[in-house]
Design a protein around this motif. Structure first.
Motif, PDB file in Angstrom:
ATOM      1  N   SER A  46       0.809  -1.228   0.000  1.00 56.72           N
ATOM      2  CA  SER A  46       0.000   0.000   0.000  1.00 56.72           C
ATOM      3  C   SER A  46       0.839   1.274   0.000  1.00 56.72           C
ATOM      4  O   SER A  46       0.301   2.364   0.159  1.00 56.72           O
ATOM      5  N   PHE A  47       2.163   1.134  -0.184  1.00 55.85           N
ATOM      6  CA  PHE A  47       3.046   2.306  -0.156  1.00 55.85           C
ATOM      7  C   PHE A  47       2.654   3.361  -1.177  1.00 55.85           C
ATOM      8  O   PHE A  47       2.855   4.550  -0.965  1.00 55.85           O
ATOM      9  N   PHE A  48       2.101   2.921  -2.325  1.00 59.07           N
ATOM     10  CA  PHE A  48       1.875   3.834  -3.446  1.00 59.07           C
ATOM     11  C   PHE A  48       0.411   4.222  -3.620  1.00 59.07           C
ATOM     12  O   PHE A  48       0.080   4.963  -4.537  1.00 59.07           O
ATOM     13  N   GLY A  49      -0.462   3.720  -2.744  1.00 58.61           N
ATOM     14  CA  GLY A  49      -1.886   3.997  -2.902  1.00 58.61           C
ATOM     15  C   GLY A  49      -2.558   2.963  -3.796  1.00 58.61           C
ATOM     16  O   GLY A  49      -1.995   1.902  -4.084  1.00 58.61           O
ATOM     17  N   HIS A  50      -3.752   3.284  -4.242  1.00 60.39           N
ATOM     18  CA  HIS A  50      -4.519   2.326  -5.043  1.00 60.39           C
ATOM     19  C   HIS A  50      -5.496   3.070  -5.946  1.00 60.39           C
ATOM     20  O   HIS A  50      -5.916   4.192  -5.643  1.00 60.39           O
ATOM     21  N   THR A  51      -5.840   2.430  -7.074  1.00 58.87           N
ATOM     22  CA  THR A  51      -6.801   2.992  -8.031  1.00 58.87           C
ATOM     23  C   THR A  51      -7.914   1.985  -8.294  1.00 58.87           C
ATOM     24  O   THR A  51      -7.662   0.777  -8.376  1.00 58.87           O
ATOM     25  N   ALA A  52      -9.139   2.475  -8.412  1.00 58.52           N
ATOM     26  CA  ALA A  52     -10.275   1.616  -8.749  1.00 58.52           C
ATOM     27  C   ALA A  52     -11.296   2.447  -9.539  1.00 58.52           C
ATOM     28  O   ALA A  52     -11.135   3.670  -9.688  1.00 58.52           O
ATOM     29  N   ILE A  53     -12.329   1.788 -10.039  1.00 59.10           N
ATOM     30  CA  ILE A  53     -13.405   2.472 -10.756  1.00 59.10           C
ATOM     31  C   ILE A  53     -14.721   2.189 -10.046  1.00 59.10           C
ATOM     32  O   ILE A  53     -15.033   1.037  -9.717  1.00 59.10           O
ATOM     33  N   ARG A  54     -15.487   3.239  -9.798  1.00 53.49           N
ATOM     34  CA  ARG A  54     -16.782   3.105  -9.131  1.00 53.49           C
ATOM     35  C   ARG A  54     -17.904   3.386 -10.123  1.00 53.49           C
ATOM     36  O   ARG A  54     -17.846   4.351 -10.889  1.00 53.49           O
ATOM     37  N   VAL A  55     -18.921   2.529 -10.103  1.00 49.80           N
ATOM     38  CA  VAL A  55     -20.120   2.725 -10.919  1.00 49.80           C
ATOM     39  C   VAL A  55     -21.311   2.839  -9.972  1.00 49.80           C
ATOM     40  O   VAL A  55     -21.550   1.943  -9.155  1.00 49.80           O
ATOM     41  N   THR A  56     -22.037   3.948 -10.073  1.00 52.94           N
ATOM     42  CA  THR A  56     -23.242   4.130  -9.266  1.00 52.94           C
ATOM     43  C   THR A  56     -24.431   4.405 -10.181  1.00 52.94           C
ATOM     44  O   THR A  56     -24.314   5.158 -11.150  1.00 52.94           O
ATOM     45  N   GLN A 204      14.877   5.146 -16.504  1.00 53.47           N
ATOM     46  CA  GLN A 204      14.284   5.743 -17.702  1.00 53.47           C
ATOM     47  C   GLN A 204      13.348   6.878 -17.273  1.00 53.47           C
ATOM     48  O   GLN A 204      12.854   6.903 -16.144  1.00 53.47           O
ATOM     49  N   LEU A 205      13.095   7.793 -18.198  1.00 52.59           N
ATOM     50  CA  LEU A 205      12.166   8.880 -17.895  1.00 52.59           C
ATOM     51  C   LEU A 205      10.769   8.328 -17.638  1.00 52.59           C
ATOM     52  O   LEU A 205      10.281   7.462 -18.375  1.00 52.59           O
ATOM     53  N   GLY A 206      10.124   8.833 -16.584  1.00 50.29           N
ATOM     54  CA  GLY A 206       8.805   8.326 -16.186  1.00 50.29           C
ATOM     55  C   GLY A 206       7.685   8.904 -17.020  1.00 50.29           C
ATOM     56  O   GLY A 206       6.924   9.762 -16.547  1.00 50.29           O
ATOM     57  N   THR A 207       7.548   8.425 -18.234  1.00 46.94           N
ATOM     58  CA  THR A 207       6.562   8.975 -19.172  1.00 46.94           C
ATOM     59  C   THR A 207       5.193   8.299 -19.075  1.00 46.94           C
ATOM     60  O   THR A 207       4.221   8.805 -19.630  1.00 46.94           O
ATOM     61  N   LYS A 208       5.102   7.154 -18.384  1.00 45.93           N
ATOM     62  CA  LYS A 208       3.833   6.433 -18.280  1.00 45.93           C
ATOM     63  C   LYS A 208       3.161   6.722 -16.948  1.00 45.93           C
ATOM     64  O   LYS A 208       3.813   6.916 -15.924  1.00 45.93           O
ATOM     65  N   ILE A 209       1.837   6.717 -16.971  1.00 42.64           N
ATOM     66  CA  ILE A 209       1.083   6.768 -15.712  1.00 42.64           C
ATOM     67  C   ILE A 209       1.139   5.376 -15.091  1.00 42.64           C
ATOM     68  O   ILE A 209       0.644   4.411 -15.674  1.00 42.64           O
ATOM     69  N   PHE A 210       1.736   5.268 -13.911  1.00 43.81           N
ATOM     70  CA  PHE A 210       1.793   3.952 -13.267  1.00 43.81           C
ATOM     71  C   PHE A 210       1.496   4.001 -11.773  1.00 43.81           C
ATOM     72  O   PHE A 210       1.401   2.970 -11.120  1.00 43.81           O
ATOM     73  N   LEU A 211       1.314   5.198 -11.232  1.00 43.63           N
ATOM     74  CA  LEU A 211       0.984   5.342  -9.819  1.00 43.63           C
ATOM     75  C   LEU A 211      -0.373   6.032  -9.661  1.00 43.63           C
ATOM     76  O   LEU A 211      -0.733   6.885 -10.473  1.00 43.63           O
ATOM     77  N   PRO A 212      -1.132   5.683  -8.625  1.00 41.25           N
ATOM     78  CA  PRO A 212      -2.485   6.229  -8.446  1.00 41.25           C
ATOM     79  C   PRO A 212      -2.563   7.757  -8.438  1.00 41.25           C
ATOM     80  O   PRO A 212      -3.436   8.335  -9.080  1.00 41.25           O
ATOM     81  N   PHE A 213      -1.656   8.410  -7.729  1.00 41.61           N
ATOM     82  CA  PHE A 213      -1.758   9.866  -7.650  1.00 41.61           C
ATOM     83  C   PHE A 213      -1.247  10.543  -8.919  1.00 41.61           C
ATOM     84  O   PHE A 213      -1.603  11.693  -9.189  1.00 41.61           O
ATOM     85  N   GLU A 214      -0.448   9.846  -9.712  1.00 42.19           N
ATOM     86  CA  GLU A 214      -0.120  10.352 -11.043  1.00 42.19           C
ATOM     87  C   GLU A 214      -1.384  10.377 -11.901  1.00 42.19           C
ATOM     88  O   GLU A 214      -1.624  11.337 -12.641  1.00 42.19           O
ATOM     89  N   LEU A 215      -2.175   9.316 -11.791  1.00 38.36           N
ATOM     90  CA  LEU A 215      -3.431   9.262 -12.543  1.00 38.36           C
ATOM     91  C   LEU A 215      -4.385  10.353 -12.068  1.00 38.36           C
ATOM     92  O   LEU A 215      -5.004  11.052 -12.887  1.00 38.36           O
ATOM     93  N   LYS A 216      -4.500  10.505 -10.766  1.00 37.44           N
ATOM     94  CA  LYS A 216      -5.395  11.540 -10.216  1.00 37.44           C
ATOM     95  C   LYS A 216      -5.002  12.927 -10.737  1.00 37.44           C
ATOM     96  O   LYS A 216      -5.853  13.699 -11.194  1.00 37.44           O
TER      97      LYS A 216
END
Length: 377
Positions: A46-56, A204-216
């Motif tokens: 859990s060091f890096f957080g987490h990502t999920a998708i919610r449907v309501t 390498q340069l971090g060009t990809k989204i791979f961490l939850p808060f990067e996505l946020k």
């Protein structure tokens, strides 16, 4: 894990019965789909957080979270599969209240960003999520940077939009190693361990989204069809991250141990120190060849943790002074090259005490075994 799998199974069966076939369940106009970002924890997973998708969808009584971060500890040879890099992760669905309850008990923050999509695109995304959930595609081979709970969410959103709309915004000019490094604050030996076991890929340069808060952060700056892709972030749970305190897991024990090696000035202590370095280097090489995790390959830290130190120890035990001296000088050259190479790396300061300690030990070994020139009077 059994309890979670049981709940997931009941929930997915309920979806199937209520919809006839879950992929075709039509959403109402009241439906909302959101990206959920969960805060950092103090367990390694859990060091890096987490990502999920919610449907309501209140009209269809749906409030469910789709989660790509699941793995089963009961998997045969779990540790070996995880180390090798072919452990299968899978997507699951569970009621959102249960999901939120777990993060409440873990005292981890939860943020929600609603995707501002047309009803048609919401339906497409919902169908894709369910199609994945009810097929073999729910399994995927986890990769630390390239394929994880965050990158899978990015991929399914982009697939829904029909183009790579969602890309990384910011920090694309620094390395993955530099991005990861602050996440280990408060976990010193985990920071040290990941610093020395990762190879060239994380430089390498971090060009990809791979961490939850990067996505946020990227979602907040992304537009689609000239409109923001998400609404303003909403905080569902808010907790201050608690930094753990440990009498041993800190920089002071690390410096104390290395200072002891330097100050002891003892042949046995020096040999034990060099043995630990060499065995660590052998481990790095074996893991680099065995593992499918590309992050562990091409590890230049073996210049510091050189497996050839075993030969140096063998020569020393065999009292072969000439070759012991030569190998100690060779490793001093390795150390100098390594130190120069490391100067601009994120983990330079954390390995610097090891570089200094190794320098002291190798110089002592060289001096002890240097052939003395007799003085003739």
């Amino acid at each position: 894990m059994k309890k979670v799998i049981f709940k997931i199974t009941l929930f997915t069966l309920l979806l199937s019965f209520t919809s006839g076939f879950s992929q075709n369940l039509p959403l109402s106009k009241e439906a909302k789909i959101s990206v959920i970002t969960c805060g950092l924890g103090n367990e390694s997973y859990s060091f890096f957080g987490h990502t999920a998708i919610r449907v309501t969808d209140p009209l269809n009584t749906i409030d469910v979270v789709y989660n790509y971060g699941n793995f089963d500890f009961r998997t045969p040879n779990f540790v070996a599969k995880f180390a090798k890099g072919d452990l299968q992760y899978f997507v699951s669905a569970r009621p959102f209240p249960e999901f939120l309850s777990d993060y409440t008990s873990e005292r981890r923050s939860v943020y929600e960003q609603e995707l501002l999509l047309s009803p048609e695109l919401k339906q497409t995304l919902f169908d894709k999520l369910n199609a994945t959930l009810f097929s073999e595609d729910r399994y995927y081979t986890y990769k630390f940077i390239d394929k994880n709970c965050t990158s899978m969410v990015v991929d399914i959103i982009n697939a829904t939009l029909g183009q790579n709309v969602l890309v990384k915004k910011g920090d694309t000019d620094i390395t993955y190693r530099s991005i990861l490094y602050p996440y280990f604050d408060g976990h010193f030996y985990e920071k040290l361990g990941t610093s020395i076991i990762f190879g060239t890929k994380v430089d390498q340069l971090g060009t990809k989204i791979f961490l939850p808060f990067e996505l946020k952060n990227s979602l907040e700056k992304t537009t689609f069809q000239n409109q923001p892709l998400v609404s303003k972030s909403k905080t569902l749970l808010s907790f201050e991250k608690e930094t753990p305190s440990s009498w041993w897991n800190n920089v002071y024990t690390y410096l104390f141990i290395l200072a002891f090696v330097v100050i002891a000035h003892n042949k046995v202590v020096d040999k034990i120190y060099l043995l630990i370095l060499s065995l660590t280097g052998i481990f790095f090489i074996v893991v680099g060849f065995y593992s499918l995790h590309l992050e562990l390959a091409m590890n230049y830290n073996t210049l510091l943790f050189s497996p050839l130190l075993l030969i140096l120890l063998f020569l020393s035990l065999a009292k072969n002074k000439r070759w012991t001296y030569r190998f100690s000088v060779l490793h001093l050259i390795f150390l100098i090259v390594y130190a120069i190479f490391m100067i601009n790396k994120a983990h330079f300061l954390i390995v610097l005490p090891l570089i200094i300690t190794s320098g002291f030990v190798l110089v002592r070994v060289a001096i002890r075994n240097k052939k003395r020139i007799p003085i003739i009077i």
